[in-house]
Structure formats: C-alpha cells, structure tokens
Scaffold this active site. Structure first.
Site, PDB file in Angstrom:
ATOM      1  N   ASN A   9       0.870  -1.181   0.000  1.00 39.20           N
ATOM      2  CA  ASN A   9       0.000   0.000   0.000  1.00 39.20           C
ATOM      3  C   ASN A   9       0.906   1.231   0.000  1.00 39.20           C
ATOM      4  O   ASN A   9       1.501   1.561   1.028  1.00 39.20           O
ATOM      5  CB  ASN A   9      -0.889  -0.037   1.253  1.00 39.20           C
ATOM      6  CG  ASN A   9      -1.717   1.230   1.420  1.00 39.20           C
ATOM      7  OD1 ASN A   9      -1.796   2.061   0.519  1.00 39.20           O
ATOM      8  ND2 ASN A   9      -2.337   1.378   2.580  1.00 39.20           N
ATOM      9  N   LYS A  11       0.071   4.234  -0.290  1.00 42.38           N
ATOM     10  CA  LYS A  11      -0.598   5.407   0.305  1.00 42.38           C
ATOM     11  C   LYS A  11      -0.416   6.644  -0.594  1.00 42.38           C
ATOM     12  O   LYS A  11      -0.291   6.500  -1.796  1.00 42.38           O
ATOM     13  CB  LYS A  11      -0.109   5.637   1.728  1.00 42.38           C
ATOM     14  CG  LYS A  11      -0.132   4.357   2.570  1.00 42.38           C
ATOM     15  CD  LYS A  11       0.023   4.616   4.031  1.00 42.38           C
ATOM     16  CE  LYS A  11       0.087   3.282   4.766  1.00 42.38           C
ATOM     17  NZ  LYS A  11       0.052   3.417   6.202  1.00 42.38           N
ATOM     18  N   HIS A  94      -9.364   0.632   5.254  1.00 39.01           N
ATOM     19  CA  HIS A  94      -8.069   0.902   5.909  1.00 39.01           C
ATOM     20  C   HIS A  94      -8.298   1.818   7.101  1.00 39.01           C
ATOM     21  O   HIS A  94      -9.131   2.720   7.055  1.00 39.01           O
ATOM     22  CB  HIS A  94      -7.099   1.544   4.910  1.00 39.01           C
ATOM     23  CG  HIS A  94      -5.697   1.566   5.420  1.00 39.01           C
ATOM     24  ND1 HIS A  94      -5.263   2.508   6.325  1.00 39.01           N
ATOM     25  CD2 HIS A  94      -4.650   0.729   5.192  1.00 39.01           C
ATOM     26  CE1 HIS A  94      -3.991   2.247   6.617  1.00 39.01           C
ATOM     27  NE2 HIS A  94      -3.593   1.177   5.947  1.00 39.01           N
ATOM     28  N   GLU A  96      -6.770   4.247   8.175  1.00 41.60           N
ATOM     29  CA  GLU A  96      -6.619   5.687   7.904  1.00 41.60           C
ATOM     30  C   GLU A  96      -7.878   6.265   7.260  1.00 41.60           C
ATOM     31  O   GLU A  96      -8.057   7.485   7.218  1.00 41.60           O
ATOM     32  CB  GLU A  96      -5.382   5.910   7.008  1.00 41.60           C
ATOM     33  CG  GLU A  96      -4.100   5.705   7.795  1.00 41.60           C
ATOM     34  CD  GLU A  96      -2.911   5.274   6.958  1.00 41.60           C
ATOM     35  OE1 GLU A  96      -2.942   5.439   5.724  1.00 41.60           O
ATOM     36  OE2 GLU A  96      -1.940   4.778   7.551  1.00 41.60           O
ATOM     37  N   GLU A 181      -5.003  -5.524  10.782  1.00 43.41           N
ATOM     38  CA  GLU A 181      -4.058  -4.425  10.937  1.00 43.41           C
ATOM     39  C   GLU A 181      -4.321  -3.688  12.256  1.00 43.41           C
ATOM     40  O   GLU A 181      -5.167  -2.776  12.299  1.00 43.41           O
ATOM     41  CB  GLU A 181      -4.206  -3.433   9.786  1.00 43.41           C
ATOM     42  CG  GLU A 181      -3.893  -4.025   8.432  1.00 43.41           C
ATOM     43  CD  GLU A 181      -3.264  -2.984   7.520  1.00 43.41           C
ATOM     44  OE1 GLU A 181      -2.167  -3.232   7.039  1.00 43.41           O
ATOM     45  OE2 GLU A 181      -3.873  -1.919   7.306  1.00 43.41           O
ATOM     46  N   GLY A 187       2.566   2.023  10.702  1.00 39.73           N
ATOM     47  CA  GLY A 187       3.451   3.156  10.494  1.00 39.73           C
ATOM     48  C   GLY A 187       4.187   3.591  11.753  1.00 39.73           C
ATOM     49  O   GLY A 187       4.796   4.651  11.774  1.00 39.73           O
ATOM     50  N   SER A 227       3.702  -2.383  10.296  1.00 43.99           N
ATOM     51  CA  SER A 227       5.160  -2.365  10.468  1.00 43.99           C
ATOM     52  C   SER A 227       5.834  -3.676  10.073  1.00 43.99           C
ATOM     53  O   SER A 227       6.777  -4.128  10.726  1.00 43.99           O
ATOM     54  CB  SER A 227       5.518  -1.964  11.905  1.00 43.99           C
ATOM     55  OG  SER A 227       5.047  -0.644  12.174  1.00 43.99           O
TER      56      SER A 227
END
Ligand code: PEP
Length: 265
Positions: A9, A11, A94, A96, A181, A187, A227
């Site tokens: 991904n 992003k 996701h 985010e 996730e 991240g 990560s």
C-alpha cells in the site's frame, strides 16, 4: 494450502516517475516469487503502474473506492473506474480511512489515524461494490490501542469482520482477502508479536466461520499488516493463520518489499 499474498500500500506517496523507478528495481528482485504480489499505488499513478507491470507477476490494486458507479461525488473513484485502469484488487476499510462511530476521531493523535470517516456501513457498501464489479477487496480490520488496552481486541476485530461482510454471499466471501491491521502498529515501527498477530488472524477466521462455515473460513486469505519489515516477515509469514502481509512503509523501498515478498514460506 493457501498461497501467500503480499500487497504493498503505497498510500499518498510518489509520482509516476518515482513509481517507474521503484518498479524498475522491484520487478527483477521478485521475478521468481512464490507469493502473489499486489501493488496499490496512489490513484494518479495507477495507469502508469498498470502499464509497467502488465507482463510481470505483479497485480494492480486501488487504495479505496466509492460505492456508487458514477455521479456527483467529487473526488471519488468507482469500482468501474478502477477496473478500467486494470485493477484487480482494492483496499477497503483501511484504518486511515475509517472513523469510529462513522465520523473521524475527534482526537487525531499519532496512534489514531482516521481521516475519512468510513464506518462499518460504508466499508460494507464499498466491499459489495468491489465484489459486484469483480474486484477483489482487501478488507482491513483492527483495533486501536485504546480498544486493545480495554481488552476489546477480539470483539472489535470480529465485529468489523462481520459488518464488512453483511449481505455478502458465501460464494463472494471466499474471494475476500482480509487484513488484520492493529491500528497501533501501522506506520509506528511497533509490530504486533507474531503469536498475537496469528491469534487475532484466527479471530478473523472464526468470525468468517460463524457466518459461512469452516470450509469458507479455511479457504479465505488473511494478511497481517502493521510495520512489516524484512526482519520480521519470515516469522510472521510462517504462522498458520497468517497468509500474507499488507505492507505500507516498507513497500516504498524495492529491496525491503522484495525481501518481504521473498520471505513467503
Ligand atoms: C498499512 O498502511 O496498511 C501498513 C501496514 O503500514 P505500515 O507497514 O507502514 O505499518
């Protein structure tokens, strides 16, 4: 035996030129991969990336979609548009993009990144729009740090899994790729311990089993994301319930992403 699936991904990173450079380095490094490999570039690079990977073992995915086919939805991309660009996959839900309770978190902090207000309902609409258009959704689920600390990891993950699959037939559900996730691991450099990641991927599988039975649950692919790096990929990918990885930061470095792809058992 489920094939390992590694998805990158990217992003909101990169231009067409940087995508070309990244892929130029990556393609030869993973030419003999046993894993299925997917890259999900930013939408402005989808066409370029699609052209570059056309004759390789890499498949194309979008990072998000809107559930309507077309119309007055400024800034959005439909499943049909992703298909038009050669996508076979699309990430949905996701962290985010999610906001708990249907709106973005009021307290944006480095560990709660939820910018676009997706709810379980909109994630489900997106997932169904993807399936209806023959795109394979990568459904992300995962708990925040606060939810984990409150002891709610399993209930949050199971609820997100089931909500994402609302009104989805068993025939379609078996196509879905799940990505566990944990939000606190995305991240941050803080990877979930492999045994715990495996255990929670098992929670996702159990939720699928409750909806569709064990045959579907044993067939679906469940990735871990958060990560993932070359130095932890072998251990994570060796776990029985972890069928691949959804990789953010490390997918922007050809050597690192290739090492993760090539860590597939
Ligand atoms: C992600 O964004 O899905 C992700 C797992 O990111 P990272 O690998 O950078 O933690």
């Amino acid at each position: 035996m489920r094939q390992t699936i590694i998805a990158g991904n990217w992003k909101m990173n990169g231009t067409r030129a940087s995508a070309e450079a990244l892929l130029g380095e990556l393609i030869p490094l993973i030419a003999n991969a046993s894993a299925k490999v997917i890259v999900c570039p930013t939408s402005t690079a989808l066409e370029t990336v699609g052209d570059i990977i056309a004759d390789t073992n890499i498949a194309l995915g979008g990072q998000d979609l809107f559930w309507k086919a077309k119309g007055a939805y400024t800034g959005q991309i439909s499943a049909g548009m992703l298909l038009d660009l050669g996508c076979e996959y699309v990430i949905v839900g996701h962290s985010e993009c999610r906001g708990r309770f249907g709106v973005p978190e009021p307290d944006f902090t480095p560990t709660i990144l939820a910018y676009f207000g997706d709810s379980d309902t909109t994630v489900n609409l997106k997932l169904r729009a993807a399936l209806a258009n023959n795109l394979i959704p990568i459904l992300c689920v995962g708990e925040t740090l606060q939810e984990r600390q409150a002891g709610n990891t399993d209930s949050v993950v199971a609820a997100q899994t089931k909500a994402g699959l609302a009104e989805v037939s068993a025939e379609d559900a078996v196509e879905v790729i799940f990505a566990y996730e944990p939000v606190w691991a995305i991240g941050t450099g803080e990877v979930c311990a492999s045994d715990e990641a495996d255990r929670v991927c098992g929670v996702v599988r159990s939720a699928v089993a409750e909806l569709y039975g064990s045959e579907v649950a044993e067939a679906v692919h469940i990735q871990y994301g958060g990560s993932v790096k070359p130095d932890n990929a072998i251990e994570l990918l060796a776990k029985p319930n972890i069928d691949g990885a959804l990789v953010g930061g490390a997918s922007l470095k050809a050597q690192d992403f290739a090492a993760i792809v090539n860590a597939a058992p």
